[in-house]
Every structure is written in C-alpha cells, then in structure tokens.
Scaffold this motif. Structure first.
Motif, PDB file in Angstrom:
ATOM      1  N   ALA A  94      35.100  45.813  29.229  1.00  0.00           N
ATOM      2  CA  ALA A  94      34.776  47.252  29.277  1.00  0.00           C
ATOM      3  C   ALA A  94      35.878  48.058  29.980  1.00  0.00           C
ATOM      4  CB  ALA A  94      33.431  47.442  29.985  1.00  0.00           C
ATOM      5  N   MET A  95      36.216  47.658  31.210  1.00  0.00           N
ATOM      6  CA  MET A  95      37.220  48.441  31.957  1.00  0.00           C
ATOM      7  C   MET A  95      38.611  48.283  31.371  1.00  0.00           C
ATOM      8  SD  MET A  95      36.016  50.446  34.174  1.00  0.00           S
ATOM      9  CE  MET A  95      37.428  51.081  35.003  1.00  0.00           C
ATOM     10  N   ARG A 123      39.183  36.555  25.751  1.00  0.00           N
ATOM     11  CA  ARG A 123      38.752  35.165  25.804  1.00  0.00           C
ATOM     12  C   ARG A 123      38.126  34.704  24.477  1.00  0.00           C
ATOM     13  NH1 ARG A 123      35.382  33.490  31.081  1.00  0.00           N
ATOM     14  NH2 ARG A 123      33.967  35.115  30.315  1.00  0.00           N
ATOM     15  N   ARG A 124      37.663  35.680  23.684  1.00  0.00           N
ATOM     16  CA  ARG A 124      36.980  35.317  22.440  1.00  0.00           C
ATOM     17  C   ARG A 124      37.758  35.842  21.225  1.00  0.00           C
ATOM     18  NH1 ARG A 124      32.665  38.470  22.403  1.00  0.00           N
ATOM     19  NH2 ARG A 124      33.277  39.529  24.326  1.00  0.00           N
ATOM     20  N   SER A 168      41.637  42.528  35.011  1.00  0.00           N
ATOM     21  CA  SER A 168      40.352  43.222  34.842  1.00  0.00           C
ATOM     22  C   SER A 168      39.259  42.269  34.390  1.00  0.00           C
ATOM     23  CB  SER A 168      40.514  44.387  33.863  1.00  0.00           C
ATOM     24  OG  SER A 168      41.183  43.965  32.695  1.00  0.00           O
ATOM     25  N   VAL A 169      39.294  41.036  34.913  1.00  0.00           N
ATOM     26  CA  VAL A 169      38.191  40.103  34.671  1.00  0.00           C
ATOM     27  C   VAL A 169      37.166  40.260  35.798  1.00  0.00           C
ATOM     28  CG1 VAL A 169      39.616  38.423  33.423  1.00  0.00           C
ATOM     29  CG2 VAL A 169      39.355  38.223  35.914  1.00  0.00           C
ATOM     30  N   ILE A 184      41.648  45.063  39.577  1.00  0.00           N
ATOM     31  CA  ILE A 184      40.515  45.996  39.718  1.00  0.00           C
ATOM     32  C   ILE A 184      39.215  45.219  39.961  1.00  0.00           C
ATOM     33  CG2 ILE A 184      41.625  47.789  38.303  1.00  0.00           C
ATOM     34  CD1 ILE A 184      39.521  47.062  36.091  1.00  0.00           C
ATOM     35  N   ALA A 185      39.340  43.930  40.268  1.00  0.00           N
ATOM     36  CA  ALA A 185      38.149  43.098  40.465  1.00  0.00           C
ATOM     37  C   ALA A 185      37.442  43.465  41.768  1.00  0.00           C
ATOM     38  CB  ALA A 185      38.550  41.627  40.473  1.00  0.00           C
ATOM     39  N   ALA A 186      36.176  43.823  41.667  1.00  0.00           N
ATOM     40  CA  ALA A 186      35.424  44.269  42.839  1.00  0.00           C
ATOM     41  C   ALA A 186      35.381  43.185  43.902  1.00  0.00           C
ATOM     42  CB  ALA A 186      33.999  44.645  42.421  1.00  0.00           C
TER      43      ALA A 186
HETATM   44  N1  NAP Z   1      32.496  48.393  34.899  1.00  0.00           N
HETATM   45  C1  NAP Z   1      32.777  49.164  35.946  1.00  0.00           C
HETATM   46  O1  NAP Z   1      32.196  50.234  36.166  1.00  0.00           O
HETATM   47  C2  NAP Z   1      33.865  48.760  36.904  1.00  0.00           C
HETATM   48  C3  NAP Z   1      34.409  49.712  37.756  1.00  0.00           C
HETATM   49  C4  NAP Z   1      35.447  49.335  38.602  1.00  0.00           C
HETATM   50  C5  NAP Z   1      35.890  48.013  38.622  1.00  0.00           C
HETATM   51  N2  NAP Z   1      35.301  47.105  37.807  1.00  0.00           N
HETATM   52  C6  NAP Z   1      35.813  45.721  37.854  1.00  0.00           C
HETATM   53  O2  NAP Z   1      36.494  45.500  36.654  1.00  0.00           O
HETATM   54  C7  NAP Z   1      36.374  44.119  36.291  1.00  0.00           C
HETATM   55  C8  NAP Z   1      35.917  44.043  34.849  1.00  0.00           C
HETATM   56  O3  NAP Z   1      34.654  44.648  34.743  1.00  0.00           O
HETATM   57  P1  NAP Z   1      34.055  44.973  33.305  1.00  0.00           P
HETATM   58  O4  NAP Z   1      32.853  45.776  33.529  1.00  0.00           O
HETATM   59  O5  NAP Z   1      35.142  45.473  32.420  1.00  0.00           O
HETATM   60  O6  NAP Z   1      33.629  43.487  32.843  1.00  0.00           O
HETATM   61  P2  NAP Z   1      33.689  42.846  31.404  1.00  0.00           P
HETATM   62  O7  NAP Z   1      33.335  43.845  30.369  1.00  0.00           O
HETATM   63  O8  NAP Z   1      32.916  41.555  31.462  1.00  0.00           O
HETATM   64  O9  NAP Z   1      35.252  42.506  31.206  1.00  0.00           O
HETATM   65  C9  NAP Z   1      35.869  41.369  31.655  1.00  0.00           C
HETATM   66  C10 NAP Z   1      36.564  40.732  30.464  1.00  0.00           C
HETATM   67  O10 NAP Z   1      37.428  39.702  30.872  1.00  0.00           O
HETATM   68  C11 NAP Z   1      37.369  38.681  29.908  1.00  0.00           C
HETATM   69  N3  NAP Z   1      37.854  37.431  30.474  1.00  0.00           N
HETATM   70  C12 NAP Z   1      37.279  36.661  31.419  1.00  0.00           C
HETATM   71  N4  NAP Z   1      38.047  35.569  31.677  1.00  0.00           N
HETATM   72  C13 NAP Z   1      39.121  35.680  30.862  1.00  0.00           C
HETATM   73  C14 NAP Z   1      40.260  34.868  30.633  1.00  0.00           C
HETATM   74  N5  NAP Z   1      40.435  33.712  31.309  1.00  0.00           N
HETATM   75  N6  NAP Z   1      41.151  35.258  29.714  1.00  0.00           N
HETATM   76  C15 NAP Z   1      40.998  36.408  29.038  1.00  0.00           C
HETATM   77  N7  NAP Z   1      39.924  37.219  29.192  1.00  0.00           N
HETATM   78  C16 NAP Z   1      39.012  36.861  30.091  1.00  0.00           C
HETATM   79  C17 NAP Z   1      35.919  38.637  29.533  1.00  0.00           C
HETATM   80  O11 NAP Z   1      35.755  37.948  28.314  1.00  0.00           O
HETATM   81  P3  NAP Z   1      34.267  37.665  27.723  1.00  0.00           P
HETATM   82  O12 NAP Z   1      33.957  38.891  26.927  1.00  0.00           O
HETATM   83  O13 NAP Z   1      34.437  36.444  26.908  1.00  0.00           O
HETATM   84  O14 NAP Z   1      33.354  37.481  28.901  1.00  0.00           O
HETATM   85  C18 NAP Z   1      35.573  40.115  29.467  1.00  0.00           C
HETATM   86  O15 NAP Z   1      35.826  40.643  28.179  1.00  0.00           O
HETATM   87  C19 NAP Z   1      35.394  43.486  37.268  1.00  0.00           C
HETATM   88  O16 NAP Z   1      36.085  42.688  38.192  1.00  0.00           O
HETATM   89  C20 NAP Z   1      34.730  44.651  37.958  1.00  0.00           C
HETATM   90  O17 NAP Z   1      34.456  44.361  39.301  1.00  0.00           O
HETATM   91  C21 NAP Z   1      34.332  47.436  36.921  1.00  0.00           C
END
Ligand code: NAP
Length: 272
Positions: free
Chosen positions: A13-14, A37-38, A70-71, A96-98
């Motif tokens: 998402a991010m 990853r997919r 951004s994982v 950006i990982a929390a």
């Molecule tokens: N969402 C928010 O509001 C927000 C705000 C600020 C900070 N953050 C931080 O931003 C980070 C991401 O959040 P998000 O909401 O974007 O989560 P998310 O949608 O789950 O995105 C993370 C992505 O990383 C992928 N991934 C995981 N391991 C990987 C690898 N080894 N190689 C390649 N891709 C990989 C995941 O793949 P899969 O799809 O296969 O799981 C997923 O698509 C988090 O650490 C969070 O703390 C989020």
C-alpha cells in the motif's frame, strides 16, 4: 540536486503510494524500481506504474540512489539479510517501517546512510506528512536525497528518533482517527434522517474544509472551535456531550496505545 533514482523494496500500500507520488512529481518510470513478493503484483504494478517491477530485492536495490524499505516491520530483517551484500555507502536507505530503530539497519548495513521516516496515507494526494530522523552515517547530501523523495508526496519534518513512536501514533495513525470520525458522523447523520449520499457529501466536505481552514489559518484549533460555538447554541450542546463523555481522554488513550504498539514492534525486530 538532480532527482535520485529510487528502489521501493516492498511495494504494498505505502510503497505504491510513493511510486505514484514520485511519478506525479516528475520521476520517469525508468528512474524507479519496485520489488514485490508475489508474481501477480508484478503484473498489477507494471501496468499501473510502468517501472521495473521484480521479485528480486537485489535487482530493485542495486545501483539506485535511494532505497525505500516499505515492508511490514516483521519482514525488515529478511529484507536486510537479502540486500546486505549489495547496498553501498553511496546509497541512502529510507525505512518507513513503523517502530524499527535505525540501529537495526545500521547493524545490518555498516556504513550505509539510513533515514527512518514515518509518512502517512494522505501522501496518495500529495498531502502527506513524513517525520524523519537521520542515522550516524548520513551526510548533508544523503539527507537531501531522502528529503527530496519524502517531499514528493507531502510535507516533511525532522525529529529526533525517540519521538518517532509518538509521530507514528499521531500522524502515521492519524488518518484512521479522522476516518473513524467520518464513519461515526455519517452514521449519525443518517440516523437524523439524511439520505446516505447527502450524509457522505456533508461529512466529506466538512472534514476537508475544516482541515484546510486549520492548516491555512493562523488561529489555533481551540480558537477556530470557539468561532463555531456560541453559548447556549447547538455546537455548545454537542461539545458538552463529547467533553462529558471523555472524548479527549479517549483520544489520549488511543494515541498512547498506538505509540506503545510502535515501540513493541521495534523491540521485537531489534531482539531478532
Ligand atoms: N499504511 C500506513 O498507513 C503506513 C503509514 C506509515 C508507515 N507505514 C509502514 O509502511 C510499511 C508498509 O506498510 P503497508 O501498509 O504498505 O503494508 P503492505 O501493504 O503489507 O506492504 C508491504 C509489502 O511488502 C511486500 N513484501 C514483504 N516482504 C517482501 C520481500 N521480501 N520482498 C518483496 N516484497 C516484500 C509485501 O508483499 P505481500 O503482498 O506478499 O505481503 C507487501 O506488498 C510498514 O512497515 C508500515 O509500518 C504504513
């Protein structure tokens, strides 16, 4: 300074929000690379972004000026293990990982400049706010490259690392507080007899307008609220209910819970 090339490691998402924002800000697709990853995500993102999209973290990372990690926090150690031998001190890592402390990145990537940032989802409309902190190896030029990338999707603010859990709880989580308020207001509007579409329109535009007023006016939130509230009036009646019901304390507790969750996530990753 020229636009740095960017590798987005974990385009969920991010990550996708950043990729779209960078394109809007003038980056060419060839200046970006995304790691996912997919396999099905490759097709989605190649179509939507047009940048190199790969299952290989190393391919997305190698040679890019800025690497946005951004994982999810739990996936950070695995990502660092895979890229460690391929990242050089000429690159800048922006995590950006929390909750995950800079020390985790610095331990895995000795000598590499690391910036830890906390953006938020309004970055999708270029109205994000990202607070960030810089690690020991970060020189002025590294900080500038990180700042350019973060600023592509909104405002930025530099803070010390010990404040990032609070930032996470306030502005990282913040959009969810506003969306919950929107849901509750829409439900209440419907209960008062407004049709659904009218309730949504009234609430969306009210939140948008109040936000714009608050951010552009030199008056405080307290003063702006005062201007809507006359003694014995309708707003006063509503404010009494909210104050008596513990609205402020509830928000305080919610922010505390989010900050402590951020700390816990970081501690778990640091222990691994
Ligand atoms: N969402 C928010 O509001 C927000 C705000 C600020 C900070 N953050 C931080 O931003 C980070 C991401 O959040 P998000 O909401 O974007 O989560 P998310 O949608 O789950 O995105 C993370 C992505 O990383 C992928 N991934 C995981 N391991 C990987 C690898 N080894 N190689 C390649 N891709 C990989 C995941 O793949 P899969 O799809 O296969 O799981 C997923 O698509 C988090 O650490 C969070 O703390 C989020």
């Amino acid at each position: 300074m020229t636009r740095p090339t960017v590798g987005i490691l974990g385009a969920g998402a991010m990550g996708e929000i950043f990729a779209h924002g960078l394109l809007r800000a003038g980056w060419a697709p060839e200046e970006l690379a995304l790691a996912v990853r997919r396999p099905e995500r490759i097709r989605e993102l190649e179509y939507a972004i047009g940048a190199l999209t790969t299952l290989s973290l190393v391919e997305a990372a190698e040679g890019r000026d800025v690497l946005v990690i951004s994982v999810k926090p739990r996936d950070v150690p695995g990502v660092l293990e895979q890229i460690a031998d391929h990242v050089t001190p000429h690159q800048v890592v922006v995590s950006i990982a929390a909750g995950v402390p800079i020390s985790v990145f610095e331990g895995a990537l000795p000598g590499v400049p690391v910036v830890r940032a906390m953006p938020n989802t309004p970055s999708a409309v270029d109205l994000g706010i990202a607070a960030y902190t810089v690690g020991d190896a970060v020189e002025e030029a590294d900080a500038q490259r990180a700042e350019i990338v973060l600023a592509a999707v909104g405002d930025t603010l530099q803070v010390s690392e010990d404040l990032l859990d609070a930032v996470t709880a306030v502005s990282g989580t913040g959009p969810a507080y506003v969306f919950l308020l929107a849901e509750a207001l829409i439900e209440a509007a419907i209960r008062e007899g407004l049709p659904h579409h009218a309730a949504e329109k009234l609430v969306h535009q009210t939140i948008r307008g109040a936000g714009e007023l608050l951010s552009t006016s030199d008056k405080s939130a307290f003063r702006l609220r005062g201007e809507v509230t006359s003694p014995g009036g309708t707003t006063a009646a509503a404010m009494h209910v909210l104050e008596d019901g513990g609205f402020r304390a509830l928000i305080g507790n919610a922010v505390r819970a989010a900050a402590s969750q951020s700390r816990e996530l970081g501690e778990k990753v640091s222990e691994r």
